[in-house]
Scaffold this active site. Structure first.
Site, PDB file in Angstrom:
ATOM      1  CG  ASP A 159      -1.933   1.088   1.239  1.00  0.00           C
ATOM      2  OD1 ASP A 159      -3.123   0.761   1.070  1.00  0.00           O
ATOM      3  OD2 ASP A 159      -1.558   2.280   1.389  1.00  0.00           O
ATOM      4  CB  ILE A 160       1.055   4.204  -2.258  1.00  0.00           C
ATOM      5  CG1 ILE A 160       1.317   3.316  -3.485  1.00  0.00           C
ATOM      6  CG2 ILE A 160       1.888   5.479  -2.320  1.00  0.00           C
ATOM      7  CD1 ILE A 160       1.007   3.971  -4.821  1.00  0.00           C
ATOM      8  CG  ASN A 174      -4.936  10.989  -5.702  1.00  0.00           C
ATOM      9  OD1 ASN A 174      -4.521  11.326  -6.797  1.00  0.00           O
ATOM     10  ND2 ASN A 174      -5.632   9.911  -5.506  1.00  0.00           N
ATOM     11  CD  GLU A 213      -3.683   3.494  -1.406  1.00  0.00           C
ATOM     12  OE1 GLU A 213      -4.489   2.562  -1.196  1.00  0.00           O
ATOM     13  OE2 GLU A 213      -2.811   3.861  -0.591  1.00  0.00           O
ATOM     14  NE  ARG A 252      13.711  -8.843  -6.286  1.00  0.00           N
ATOM     15  CZ  ARG A 252      13.642 -10.164  -6.123  1.00  0.00           C
ATOM     16  NH1 ARG A 252      14.637 -10.792  -5.510  1.00  0.00           N
ATOM     17  NH2 ARG A 252      12.617 -10.840  -6.564  1.00  0.00           N
ATOM     18  CG  HIS A 278      -7.826  12.159  -8.934  1.00  0.00           C
ATOM     19  ND1 HIS A 278      -8.325  13.177  -8.154  1.00  0.00           N
ATOM     20  CD2 HIS A 278      -8.191  11.000  -8.331  1.00  0.00           C
ATOM     21  CE1 HIS A 278      -8.974  12.668  -7.124  1.00  0.00           C
ATOM     22  NE2 HIS A 278      -8.908  11.342  -7.205  1.00  0.00           N
ATOM     23  CG  ASP A 297      -4.660   8.262 -12.438  1.00  0.00           C
ATOM     24  OD1 ASP A 297      -4.952   7.852 -11.296  1.00  0.00           O
ATOM     25  OD2 ASP A 297      -5.507   8.577 -13.301  1.00  0.00           O
TER      26      ASP A 297
HETATM   27  P1  GH3 Z   1      -1.965   5.307   4.202  1.00  0.00           P
HETATM   28  O1  GH3 Z   1      -0.538   5.662   4.270  1.00  0.00           O
HETATM   29  O2  GH3 Z   1      -2.588   5.015   5.486  1.00  0.00           O
HETATM   30  O3  GH3 Z   1      -2.188   4.186   3.194  1.00  0.00           O
HETATM   31  O4  GH3 Z   1      -2.673   6.579   3.631  1.00  0.00           O
HETATM   32  P2  GH3 Z   1      -3.388   6.776   2.247  1.00  0.00           P
HETATM   33  O5  GH3 Z   1      -3.702   8.199   2.079  1.00  0.00           O
HETATM   34  O6  GH3 Z   1      -2.552   6.194   1.187  1.00  0.00           O
HETATM   35  O7  GH3 Z   1      -4.628   5.827   2.404  1.00  0.00           O
HETATM   36  P3  GH3 Z   1      -6.116   5.830   1.863  1.00  0.00           P
HETATM   37  O8  GH3 Z   1      -6.517   4.403   1.635  1.00  0.00           O
HETATM   38  O9  GH3 Z   1      -6.987   6.577   2.839  1.00  0.00           O
HETATM   39  O10 GH3 Z   1      -6.069   6.592   0.494  1.00  0.00           O
HETATM   40  C1  GH3 Z   1      -6.133   5.978  -0.701  1.00  0.00           C
HETATM   41  C2  GH3 Z   1      -6.303   7.044  -1.753  1.00  0.00           C
HETATM   42  O11 GH3 Z   1      -5.866   6.567  -2.983  1.00  0.00           O
HETATM   43  C3  GH3 Z   1      -7.716   7.462  -1.974  1.00  0.00           C
HETATM   44  C4  GH3 Z   1      -7.727   7.987  -3.330  1.00  0.00           C
HETATM   45  O12 GH3 Z   1      -7.518   9.393  -3.306  1.00  0.00           O
HETATM   46  C5  GH3 Z   1      -6.503   7.355  -3.962  1.00  0.00           C
HETATM   47  N1  GH3 Z   1      -6.804   6.461  -5.091  1.00  0.00           N
HETATM   48  C6  GH3 Z   1      -7.385   5.252  -5.046  1.00  0.00           C
HETATM   49  N2  GH3 Z   1      -7.494   4.758  -6.294  1.00  0.00           N
HETATM   50  C7  GH3 Z   1      -6.940   5.660  -7.164  1.00  0.00           C
HETATM   51  C8  GH3 Z   1      -6.737   5.739  -8.579  1.00  0.00           C
HETATM   52  O13 GH3 Z   1      -7.089   4.838  -9.329  1.00  0.00           O
HETATM   53  N3  GH3 Z   1      -6.142   6.840  -9.066  1.00  0.00           N
HETATM   54  C9  GH3 Z   1      -5.741   7.844  -8.252  1.00  0.00           C
HETATM   55  N4  GH3 Z   1      -5.135   8.917  -8.791  1.00  0.00           N
HETATM   56  N5  GH3 Z   1      -5.932   7.829  -6.933  1.00  0.00           N
HETATM   57  C10 GH3 Z   1      -6.517   6.747  -6.381  1.00  0.00           C
HETATM   58 MG    MG Z   2      -2.218   4.141   1.165  1.00  0.00          MG
HETATM   59 MG    MG Z   3      -5.073   2.035   0.892  1.00  0.00          MG
END
Ligand code: GH3
Ligand code: MG
Ligand code: MG
Length: 479
Positions: free
Chosen positions: A338-339, A346, A382, A402, A351, A355
């Site tokens: 997970d990112i 974002n 993500e 890695r 967005h 992406d």
């Molecule tokens: P954490 O470190 O806890 O993972 O924080 P986070 O902000 O990464 O976690 P969270 O799951 O709350 O956020 C996920 C975000 O990813 C929500 C949305 O804005 C973004 N996202 C999800 N799918 C896509 C996508 O297909 N494209 C883009 N650009 N953003 C996406």
């Molecule tokens: Mg995340």
């Molecule tokens: Mg997430």
């Protein structure tokens, strides 16, 4: 690539060979062959009066080939009509069907072939009448084909079968009617003046009619339809050959002259051309369909944004590997990636930038997966997942490390703190014991991921490899 592009990658790409648009190459070939036909028929005129040995067997071979070519063309065209319901295609199929059937009579009536005066009454004019009727019906139906706009006049799918049976029946009736007309009913027809050296085709009016109809068909195909489709293009070549055949026969209708033999060969080639063009287009069509199918299959298992395997492919692979490992008493490892703070990335950069970040991170993850059975997938949003069949927890840890290094190497600065974007990884390694227990593996890696996040992100955390259900993290790796 969108689905729209996939279905129509080129404007000449058609789902049917009847609506296929001719390429420049086809156009050039048709013009060249048309030109050659004119020259060849011109040559037949110069030898039209040179008598050659009388070999009726040649006519048998010629007629048999012509019958086969015409009926095969009709069969393919009727098939297209049944698929598309396009009425003009049915008319064209009927043209080939009728002339193919009438050609059988030509064989029956031709002197020295099957001719039996005692079986059926045959006049010297019978084969000439059949030839004339053929050369009237064919261009007449081509004219009808050209008049009916194929795209507007279609038939309901439920009725096409009946239409094909009716049109085939009508063709057979025409054949029978012509048979009786030119044998027992020959006296009802105007007399043809036949001498040793000539036949007066003009006397019956049908000779000039055949000529005019062929000209009209050619004008309609080229002028009205503009040879828009491949079939129309080659049909124009076939009609040109028919027109030239009529012209030569009106000028010098002598059987067994050099011109007569040459005309037969050229007519045969011209009839075969439409069939050859359709078969070639069908072969190309199958190649395109196979190619499209490959690409669709690829699209069905690929994530559109990142190019990694999609969720569906991930589920199938995990299920398959889980069952395989269960049979072989082997291990399966799963990385859940997970990112970190991606929402902030974002929200601050938009967005599109988000992406792009997903694509770069995905590429980095993909580059770390090297064994043939390993699979990197986009799990959703993500989050990514890596399936590592036959891999123990130490191996899974090495891959996770890695991945972290590869993502760090991408060096995309996070707008919140300016440092490179990082990932958190949950690792689970299990030896399957139950049937549908892959959910346990996902839950275990999820739990480990949660612990990685809790522990401050930018790290990999693994579950106890011996546990069959989520348990406490046994190993934590972080900078
Ligand atoms: P954490 O470190 O806890 O993972 O924080 P986070 O902000 O990464 O976690 P969270 O799951 O709350 O956020 C996920 C975000 O990813 C929500 C949305 O804005 C973004 N996202 C999800 N799918 C896509 C996508 O297909 N494209 C883009 N650009 N953003 C996406
Ligand atoms: Mg995340
Ligand atoms: Mg997430």
């Amino acid at each position: 690539m969108g689905f729209h592009e996939l279905y129509r990658p080129r404007p000449d790409m058609s789902a049917s060979f009847v609506t296929a648009v001719p390429s420049r190459g086809s156009l050039a070939a048709a013009i060249a062959i048309g030109g050659l036909l004119v020259v060849a028929f011109g040559a037949t005129l110069t030898v039209a009066h040179t008598d050659l040995p009388h070999i009726p067997e040649i006519l048998v071979a010629y007629d048999a080939a012509l019958i086969m070519l015409s009926l095969m063309t009709a069969y393919l065209l009727f098939g297209q009509f049944m698929v598309s319901g396009t009425i003009s295609v049915a008319v064209l199929a009927t043209a080939y069907m009728t002339t193919g059937l009438l050609q059988i009579e030509n064989l029956l009536f031709f002197p020295g072939v099957f001719l039996r005066q005692d079986v059926y009454q045959v006049d010297a004019a019978s084969p000439i009448w059949v030839w004339l009727i053929c050369h009237v019906i064919f261009p007449a139906l081509v004219c009808l084909y050209a008049f009916i706009d194929g795209r507007k006049h279609t038939m309901a799918p439920a009725r096409v079968d009946i239409a094909v049976i009716a049109l085939t029946g009508a063709s057979v009736l025409v054949m029978l009617a012509v048979f009786f007309l030119v044998t027992y009913g020959i006296r009802l027809l105007p007399p043809l003046v036949i001498t040793r050296n000539s036949i007066d085709l003009g006397s019956a009016g049908l000779g000039p009619a055949a000529w005019v109809l062929n000209v009209a068909a050619l004008v309609l195909l080229v002028g009205r339809l503009r040879c828009r489709t491949l079939v129309q293009l080659w049909l124009a070549v076939a009609v040109l050959a028919s027109l030239l055949d009529v012209s030569v026969t009106m000028y010098a209708p002598l059987r067994y002259s050099a011109g007569w033999y040459l005309s037969r060969v050229i007519s045969l080639v011209a009839t075969g051309i439409v069939l050859a063009a359709m078969l070639r287009e069908m072969t190309l069509l199958y190649a395109r369909v196979a190619d499209l199918n490959d690409r669709l299959e690829q699209m069905a298992v690929t994530d559109g944004l990142t190019g990694l395997a999609n969720r569906r492919h991930f589920n199938q692979t995990l299920d398959r590997e889980w069952r395989r490992a269960r049979r072989d008493l082997d291990l399966v490892s799963l990385l859940m990636i997970d990112i970190d703070h991606f929402k902030g990335y974002n929200d601050r950069l938009g967005h599109l930038a988000g992406d792009e970040c997903l694509r770069r991170v995905a590429r980095a993850i993909g580059s770390c997966v090297r064994r043939p059975l390993d699979l990197a997938a986009r799990y959703g949003g993500e989050e990514f997942a890596v399936v590592l069949p036959g891999t123990d927890s130490a191996g899974a840890f090495a891959v996770a490390q890695r991945v972290r290094e590869a993502v760090a190497a991408v060096a995309l600065p996070h707008p919140d703190h300016g440092k490179p974007v990082t990932v958190s990884i949950g690792i689970a390694t299990l030896r399957p014991i139950a049937d549908d227990a892959e959910t346990i593996l996902i839950a275990a890696s999820d739990e480990a991921l949660y612990r990685a996040k809790e522990a401050g992100r930018d790290r990999a955390v693994a579950h106890d490899a011996t546990a069959q259900a989520p348990a406490k993290a046994d190993r934590v790796e972080a900078d």
